[in-house]
Write a protein that holds these residues in place. Structure first.
Motif, PDB file in Angstrom:
ATOM      1  N   LEU A  93      39.592  40.898  41.090  1.00  0.00           N
ATOM      2  CA  LEU A  93      40.142  40.746  39.784  1.00  0.00           C
ATOM      3  C   LEU A  93      41.088  39.633  39.900  1.00  0.00           C
ATOM      4  CD1 LEU A  93      40.466  43.919  38.118  1.00  0.00           C
ATOM      5  CD2 LEU A  93      39.267  41.906  37.049  1.00  0.00           C
ATOM      6  N   ALA A  94      41.907  39.771  40.976  1.00  0.00           N
ATOM      7  CA  ALA A  94      43.032  38.734  41.486  1.00  0.00           C
ATOM      8  C   ALA A  94      42.512  37.506  41.661  1.00  0.00           C
ATOM      9  CB  ALA A  94      43.800  39.121  42.382  1.00  0.00           C
ATOM     10  N   TYR A 104      36.771  37.175  35.249  1.00  0.00           N
ATOM     11  CA  TYR A 104      37.771  37.907  35.013  1.00  0.00           C
ATOM     12  C   TYR A 104      37.959  38.586  33.985  1.00  0.00           C
ATOM     13  CZ  TYR A 104      42.560  39.525  34.707  1.00  0.00           C
ATOM     14  OH  TYR A 104      43.699  40.236  34.387  1.00  0.00           O
ATOM     15  N   VAL A 105      37.687  37.977  32.780  1.00  0.00           N
ATOM     16  CA  VAL A 105      37.648  38.727  31.398  1.00  0.00           C
ATOM     17  C   VAL A 105      36.638  39.760  31.348  1.00  0.00           C
ATOM     18  CG1 VAL A 105      37.636  38.592  29.012  1.00  0.00           C
ATOM     19  CG2 VAL A 105      38.987  36.925  30.273  1.00  0.00           C
ATOM     20  N   GLU A 106      35.309  39.453  31.810  1.00  0.00           N
ATOM     21  CA  GLU A 106      34.083  40.136  31.787  1.00  0.00           C
ATOM     22  C   GLU A 106      34.234  41.512  32.846  1.00  0.00           C
ATOM     23  OE1 GLU A 106      30.741  38.147  32.751  1.00  0.00           O
ATOM     24  OE2 GLU A 106      30.730  36.979  30.929  1.00  0.00           O
ATOM     25  N   SER A 112      37.798  48.531  32.389  1.00  0.00           N
ATOM     26  CA  SER A 112      38.394  49.319  31.163  1.00  0.00           C
ATOM     27  C   SER A 112      37.451  50.307  30.395  1.00  0.00           C
ATOM     28  CB  SER A 112      39.032  48.507  30.061  1.00  0.00           C
ATOM     29  OG  SER A 112      37.987  47.687  29.198  1.00  0.00           O
ATOM     30  N   ARG A 113      36.100  50.111  30.509  1.00  0.00           N
ATOM     31  CA  ARG A 113      35.126  50.907  30.006  1.00  0.00           C
ATOM     32  C   ARG A 113      34.369  51.969  30.948  1.00  0.00           C
ATOM     33  NH1 ARG A 113      30.454  47.882  28.603  1.00  0.00           N
ATOM     34  NH2 ARG A 113      31.188  46.297  29.720  1.00  0.00           N
ATOM     35  N   ARG A 132      25.019  38.615  35.574  1.00  0.00           N
ATOM     36  CA  ARG A 132      26.289  38.084  35.858  1.00  0.00           C
ATOM     37  C   ARG A 132      27.003  39.194  36.514  1.00  0.00           C
ATOM     38  NH1 ARG A 132      29.390  33.384  33.900  1.00  0.00           N
ATOM     39  NH2 ARG A 132      31.249  33.781  34.013  1.00  0.00           N
ATOM     40  N   HIS A 133      27.126  40.293  35.920  1.00  0.00           N
ATOM     41  CA  HIS A 133      27.731  41.393  36.423  1.00  0.00           C
ATOM     42  C   HIS A 133      27.300  41.862  37.913  1.00  0.00           C
ATOM     43  CE1 HIS A 133      29.415  41.977  32.274  1.00  0.00           C
ATOM     44  NE2 HIS A 133      30.081  42.369  32.921  1.00  0.00           N
ATOM     45  N   LYS A 134      25.925  41.747  38.015  1.00  0.00           N
ATOM     46  CA  LYS A 134      25.283  42.008  39.147  1.00  0.00           C
ATOM     47  C   LYS A 134      25.819  41.101  40.455  1.00  0.00           C
ATOM     48  CE  LYS A 134      20.880  42.350  41.690  1.00  0.00           C
ATOM     49  NZ  LYS A 134      19.259  42.137  41.550  1.00  0.00           N
ATOM     50  N   ALA A 135      26.396  39.847  40.169  1.00  0.00           N
ATOM     51  CA  ALA A 135      26.793  38.943  41.024  1.00  0.00           C
ATOM     52  C   ALA A 135      28.261  39.541  41.467  1.00  0.00           C
ATOM     53  CB  ALA A 135      26.674  37.499  40.512  1.00  0.00           C
ATOM     54  N   LEU A 136      28.900  39.907  40.165  1.00  0.00           N
ATOM     55  CA  LEU A 136      30.238  40.605  40.628  1.00  0.00           C
ATOM     56  C   LEU A 136      30.416  42.042  41.616  1.00  0.00           C
ATOM     57  CD1 LEU A 136      31.777  39.939  36.881  1.00  0.00           C
ATOM     58  CD2 LEU A 136      32.347  38.670  39.193  1.00  0.00           C
TER      59      LEU A 136
END
Length: 184
Positions: A93-94, A104-106, A112-113, A132-136
């Motif tokens: 996140l940082a 970062y927002v995603e 938060s969820r 996209r979340h998979k990459a994160l």
């Protein structure tokens, strides 16, 4: 047979054995094959003789009740994995905040969820969310692994843990000894 703590060998049964019921440290009754000479004086006479306690396993570890699913060390390792996952999420996140505001927002919204307390569940949900979340999620797993291997000071953890344990004990004991006793 093996000791339930350290898997050290306990003398095994012979060809002619009898079953005995022994109490396990957790209070459960266990059936155990005991060599026939332990029960009978001699094979020809066939009478019962008294004998001492069953052979003790060569285990020098304390028995810790309530860890049927694994050892206390395994539970500590799972807790550390969850903690490292939390740290990796914070690190990612940082990093994203400074150069990829959209990601970062995603990720911040996803965090938060969803709870970060269970590392495996968190990563599985993050991977299934979107490509996209998979990459994160892959980035978080890489950071977690790198932090564990290169940056975390394992020797310092052991040193601090012992320090807390040994310095807290005398303080607590002094506190307990100086407390006024209540008379009935």
């Amino acid at each position: 047979m093996e000791c339930c703590h350290c898997r050290s060998a306990i003398p095994g049964p012979t060809a002619s054995s009898r079953r005995a019921v022994l109490l396990h440290p957790d209070g459960a009754r266990r059936r155990l094959l005991v060599p026939a000479p332990a029960f009978w004086g001699s094979a020809s006479r066939g009478r019962l003789v008294s004998f001492g306690a069953p052979p003790q396993p060569r285990c020098h570890k304390m028995y810790v009740p309530g860890f049927g699913e694994g050892s206390p060390e395994k539970k500590a390792a799972i807790s550390l994995q969850n903690f490292f996952n939390y740290l990796a999420v914070r690190i990612v996140l940082a990093q994203l905040e400074s150069y990829n505001r959209e990601a970062y927002v995603e990720l911040k919204e996803f965090v938060s969820r969803n709870s970060v307390n269970d590392a495996d569940t968190f990563c599985k949900k993050l991977i299934r969310e979107s490509p996209r979340h998979k990459a994160l999620a892959m980035r978080i797993l890489e950071v977690r692994s790198a932090y564990m291997k290169k940056d975390f000071e394992w020797d310092n953890l052991k040193k601090i843990s012992f320090k807390f344990c040994y310095f807290c004990l005398p303080w607590c004991m002094c506190r307990w000894l100086t407390m006024p006793t209540q008379s009935s």
